[in-house]
Scaffold this motif. Structure first.
Motif, PDB file in Angstrom:
ATOM      1  N   PHE A  16       0.929  -1.012   0.106  1.00 48.50           N
ATOM      2  CA  PHE A  16       0.030  -0.201  -0.095  1.00 48.50           C
ATOM      3  C   PHE A  16       0.857   1.226   0.111  1.00 48.50           C
ATOM      4  O   PHE A  16       0.657   2.224  -0.809  1.00 48.50           O
ATOM      5  N   ARG A  17       2.036   1.181   0.867  1.00 46.05           N
ATOM      6  CA  ARG A  17       2.691   2.370   1.139  1.00 46.05           C
ATOM      7  C   ARG A  17       3.546   2.646  -0.201  1.00 46.05           C
ATOM      8  O   ARG A  17       3.752   3.552  -0.683  1.00 46.05           O
ATOM      9  N   GLN A  18       3.909   1.552  -0.950  1.00 40.90           N
ATOM     10  CA  GLN A  18       4.801   1.906  -2.292  1.00 40.90           C
ATOM     11  C   GLN A  18       3.863   2.180  -3.250  1.00 40.90           C
ATOM     12  O   GLN A  18       4.187   3.247  -3.958  1.00 40.90           O
ATOM     13  N   VAL A  19       2.314   2.273  -3.307  1.00 39.43           N
ATOM     14  CA  VAL A  19       1.630   2.738  -4.303  1.00 39.43           C
ATOM     15  C   VAL A  19       1.262   4.086  -3.710  1.00 39.43           C
ATOM     16  O   VAL A  19       1.128   4.891  -4.622  1.00 39.43           O
ATOM     17  N   HIS A  20       1.197   4.398  -2.474  1.00 41.44           N
ATOM     18  CA  HIS A  20       0.594   5.504  -1.891  1.00 41.44           C
ATOM     19  C   HIS A  20       1.713   5.857  -0.893  1.00 41.44           C
ATOM     20  O   HIS A  20       1.415   6.185   0.397  1.00 41.44           O
ATOM     21  N   PRO A  21       2.812   6.572  -1.260  1.00 42.19           N
ATOM     22  CA  PRO A  21       3.896   6.794  -0.353  1.00 42.19           C
ATOM     23  C   PRO A  21       3.737   8.237   0.288  1.00 42.19           C
ATOM     24  O   PRO A  21       2.726   8.874  -0.348  1.00 42.19           O
ATOM     25  N   VAL A  22       4.309   8.608   1.230  1.00 50.82           N
ATOM     26  CA  VAL A  22       3.891   9.745   1.828  1.00 50.82           C
ATOM     27  C   VAL A  22       4.438  10.679   0.998  1.00 50.82           C
ATOM     28  O   VAL A  22       5.724  10.965   0.697  1.00 50.82           O
ATOM     29  N   VAL A  23       3.716  11.988   0.710  1.00 55.48           N
ATOM     30  CA  VAL A  23       3.889  12.936   0.162  1.00 55.48           C
ATOM     31  C   VAL A  23       3.473  14.255   0.782  1.00 55.48           C
ATOM     32  O   VAL A  23       2.440  14.296   1.165  1.00 55.48           O
ATOM     33  N   LYS A  24       4.616  15.010   0.807  1.00 53.69           N
ATOM     34  CA  LYS A  24       4.608  16.123   1.963  1.00 53.69           C
ATOM     35  C   LYS A  24       3.497  17.196   1.199  1.00 53.69           C
ATOM     36  O   LYS A  24       3.610  17.299  -0.006  1.00 53.69           O
ATOM     37  N   GLY A  25       2.339  17.526   2.006  1.00 52.43           N
ATOM     38  CA  GLY A  25       1.377  18.381   1.508  1.00 52.43           C
ATOM     39  C   GLY A  25       0.369  17.597   0.669  1.00 52.43           C
ATOM     40  O   GLY A  25      -0.617  18.321   0.192  1.00 52.43           O
ATOM     41  N   ALA A  26       0.444  16.479   0.514  1.00 52.47           N
ATOM     42  CA  ALA A  26      -0.712  15.677  -0.142  1.00 52.47           C
ATOM     43  C   ALA A  26      -1.029  14.561   0.813  1.00 52.47           C
ATOM     44  O   ALA A  26      -0.924  13.333   0.632  1.00 52.47           O
ATOM     45  N   PRO A  27      -1.931  14.953   1.688  1.00 56.24           N
ATOM     46  CA  PRO A  27      -2.621  13.741   2.446  1.00 56.24           C
ATOM     47  C   PRO A  27      -3.566  12.831   1.761  1.00 56.24           C
ATOM     48  O   PRO A  27      -4.294  13.442   0.973  1.00 56.24           O
ATOM     49  N   LEU A  28      -3.508  11.561   2.519  1.00 53.29           N
ATOM     50  CA  LEU A  28      -4.495  10.746   2.119  1.00 53.29           C
ATOM     51  C   LEU A  28      -5.705  10.816   2.974  1.00 53.29           C
ATOM     52  O   LEU A  28      -5.469  10.634   4.251  1.00 53.29           O
ATOM     53  N   ARG A  29      -6.851  10.933   2.507  1.00 50.37           N
ATOM     54  CA  ARG A  29      -8.185  11.136   3.378  1.00 50.37           C
ATOM     55  C   ARG A  29      -8.695   9.833   3.985  1.00 50.37           C
ATOM     56  O   ARG A  29      -8.596   8.783   2.953  1.00 50.37           O
ATOM     57  N   THR A  30      -8.919   9.542   5.235  1.00 48.16           N
ATOM     58  CA  THR A  30      -9.402   8.447   5.669  1.00 48.16           C
ATOM     59  C   THR A  30     -10.743   7.932   5.181  1.00 48.16           C
ATOM     60  O   THR A  30     -10.971   6.721   5.049  1.00 48.16           O
ATOM     61  N   ASN A  31     -11.547   9.035   4.827  1.00 48.82           N
ATOM     62  CA  ASN A  31     -12.845   8.670   4.273  1.00 48.82           C
ATOM     63  C   ASN A  31     -12.944   8.338   2.664  1.00 48.82           C
ATOM     64  O   ASN A  31     -13.790   8.033   2.297  1.00 48.82           O
ATOM     65  N   ASP A  32     -11.895   8.380   2.066  1.00 49.49           N
ATOM     66  CA  ASP A  32     -11.514   8.187   0.897  1.00 49.49           C
ATOM     67  C   ASP A  32     -11.905   6.455   0.404  1.00 49.49           C
ATOM     68  O   ASP A  32     -11.212   5.806   1.121  1.00 49.49           O
ATOM     69  N   PRO A  33     -12.872   6.102  -0.243  1.00 47.48           N
ATOM     70  CA  PRO A  33     -13.116   4.557  -0.618  1.00 47.48           C
ATOM     71  C   PRO A  33     -11.745   4.012  -0.953  1.00 47.48           C
ATOM     72  O   PRO A  33     -11.673   2.679  -0.330  1.00 47.48           O
ATOM     73  N   GLY A  34     -10.786   4.495  -1.595  1.00 46.96           N
ATOM     74  CA  GLY A  34      -9.541   3.806  -1.912  1.00 46.96           C
ATOM     75  C   GLY A  34      -8.696   3.357  -0.553  1.00 46.96           C
ATOM     76  O   GLY A  34      -7.631   2.512  -0.488  1.00 46.96           O
ATOM     77  N   MET A  35      -9.057   4.223   0.419  1.00 46.30           N
ATOM     78  CA  MET A  35      -8.311   3.625   1.877  1.00 46.30           C
ATOM     79  C   MET A  35      -8.910   2.446   2.623  1.00 46.30           C
ATOM     80  O   MET A  35      -8.382   2.060   3.525  1.00 46.30           O
ATOM     81  N   MET A  36      -9.910   2.032   1.892  1.00 44.99           N
ATOM     82  CA  MET A  36     -10.596   0.799   2.759  1.00 44.99           C
ATOM     83  C   MET A  36      -9.427  -0.432   2.725  1.00 44.99           C
ATOM     84  O   MET A  36      -9.562  -1.106   3.656  1.00 44.99           O
ATOM     85  N   THR A  37      -8.635  -0.639   1.634  1.00 46.01           N
ATOM     86  CA  THR A  37      -7.819  -1.885   1.719  1.00 46.01           C
ATOM     87  C   THR A  37      -6.863  -1.576   2.875  1.00 46.01           C
ATOM     88  O   THR A  37      -6.435  -2.494   3.375  1.00 46.01           O
ATOM     89  N   ILE A  38      -6.235  -0.266   3.158  1.00 47.61           N
ATOM     90  CA  ILE A  38      -5.257  -0.305   4.290  1.00 47.61           C
ATOM     91  C   ILE A  38      -6.026  -0.247   5.721  1.00 47.61           C
ATOM     92  O   ILE A  38      -5.442  -0.892   6.450  1.00 47.61           O
ATOM     93  N   ARG A  39      -6.917   0.279   5.900  1.00 53.03           N
ATOM     94  CA  ARG A  39      -7.749   0.122   7.046  1.00 53.03           C
ATOM     95  C   ARG A  39      -8.120  -1.629   7.333  1.00 53.03           C
ATOM     96  O   ARG A  39      -7.977  -1.762   8.357  1.00 53.03           O
ATOM     97  N   ASP A  40      -8.255  -2.060   6.274  1.00 56.55           N
ATOM     98  CA  ASP A  40      -8.848  -3.670   6.555  1.00 56.55           C
ATOM     99  C   ASP A  40      -7.433  -4.265   6.773  1.00 56.55           C
ATOM    100  O   ASP A  40      -7.233  -5.028   7.634  1.00 56.55           O
ATOM    101  N   ALA A  41      -6.317  -4.026   5.956  1.00 57.55           N
ATOM    102  CA  ALA A  41      -4.968  -4.494   6.187  1.00 57.55           C
ATOM    103  C   ALA A  41      -4.545  -4.333   7.703  1.00 57.55           C
ATOM    104  O   ALA A  41      -3.923  -5.177   8.308  1.00 57.55           O
ATOM    105  N   LEU A  42      -4.499  -3.139   8.247  1.00 56.55           N
ATOM    106  CA  LEU A  42      -4.171  -2.671   9.368  1.00 56.55           C
ATOM    107  C   LEU A  42      -4.876  -3.458  10.714  1.00 56.55           C
ATOM    108  O   LEU A  42      -4.537  -3.976  11.811  1.00 56.55           O
ATOM    109  N   ASN A  43      -6.435  -3.257  10.382  1.00 51.33           N
ATOM    110  CA  ASN A  43      -7.124  -3.847  11.415  1.00 51.33           C
ATOM    111  C   ASN A  43      -6.815  -5.587  11.333  1.00 51.33           C
ATOM    112  O   ASN A  43      -6.997  -6.274  12.439  1.00 51.33           O
ATOM    113  N   GLY A  44      -6.523  -6.293  10.107  1.00 50.67           N
ATOM    114  CA  GLY A  44      -6.220  -7.598  10.097  1.00 50.67           C
ATOM    115  C   GLY A  44      -4.983  -7.934  10.740  1.00 50.67           C
ATOM    116  O   GLY A  44      -4.839  -9.066  11.492  1.00 50.67           O
TER     117      GLY A  44
END
Length: 180
Positions: A16-44
């Motif tokens: 996930f981080r390889q596809v979505h690396p940290v970019v200063k000034g470009a936050p990833l919104r937690t309510n974005d549907p594309g973030m479901m995979t990382i939420r599921d992975a972290l919870n798992g």
């Protein structure tokens, strides 16, 4: 080789981080549907760690993962906490994922927010990028230098035995440090 869910979730979080690396000034919104995979992975990942490390040497443990209210945190992590220890105020074991998905830094740490005066390793001394970098954007989320026994684990993690062995060594170290 038998599938290990801890290894699988470790690799999924790195991917996930390889596809979505940290970019200063470009936050990833937690309510974005594309973030479901990382939420599921972290919870798992949290669930697997809770099942494996529910108790250690007769002591009950709990697991906390990084969560963002509006934005996904720059540094994704899972903390294994002894009783009475909190992420912002404690001594515990953590798996911190690299900001670019290259792996994770694992070990016993003291809270970044409330230093406990432990003898931590100075991993980062200047502005350069480390092979596994776990510094977030703010001073409160710069985690490279809070580890007592840091060990890097690289993506892809093919065998979780060394990771699990280091987690157990770190749990032992945290337990010892809490008795001092």
């Amino acid at each position: 080789m038998e599938n290990n869910p801890i290894t699988d979730y470790f690799n999924t979080i790195c991917e996930f981080r390889q596809v979505h690396p940290v970019v200063k000034g470009a936050p990833l919104r937690t309510n974005d549907p594309g973030m479901m995979t990382i939420r599921d992975a972290l919870n798992g990942f949290k669930e697997c760690l809770q099942n494996k490390y529910r108790e250690f040497q007769g002591t009950d443990l709990s697991v906390e993962i990084s969560r963002g209210i509006i934005n996904l945190p720059h540094v994704l992590y899972a903390c294994i906490l002894p009783p009475g220890q909190l992420v912002p105020n404690g001594i515990y074991t953590v798996i911190c994922f690299d900001v670019s998905g290259r792996g994770a830094l694992v070990g016993c740490v003291e809270s970044k927010v409330t230093s406990k005066g432990l003898n931590t390793v100075q991993r980062k001394k200047g502005p350069g990028l480390l092979p596994i970098d776990v510094d977030g954007a703010s001073d409160r989320t710069k985690y490279n230098n809070v580890f007592v026994n840091p060990k890097e684990f690289y993506y892809p993690l093919e065998n979780g035995e060394m990771l699990e062995q280091h987690i157990e060594e770190s749990l032992e170290l945290a337990s010892f440090l809490l008795t001092l």
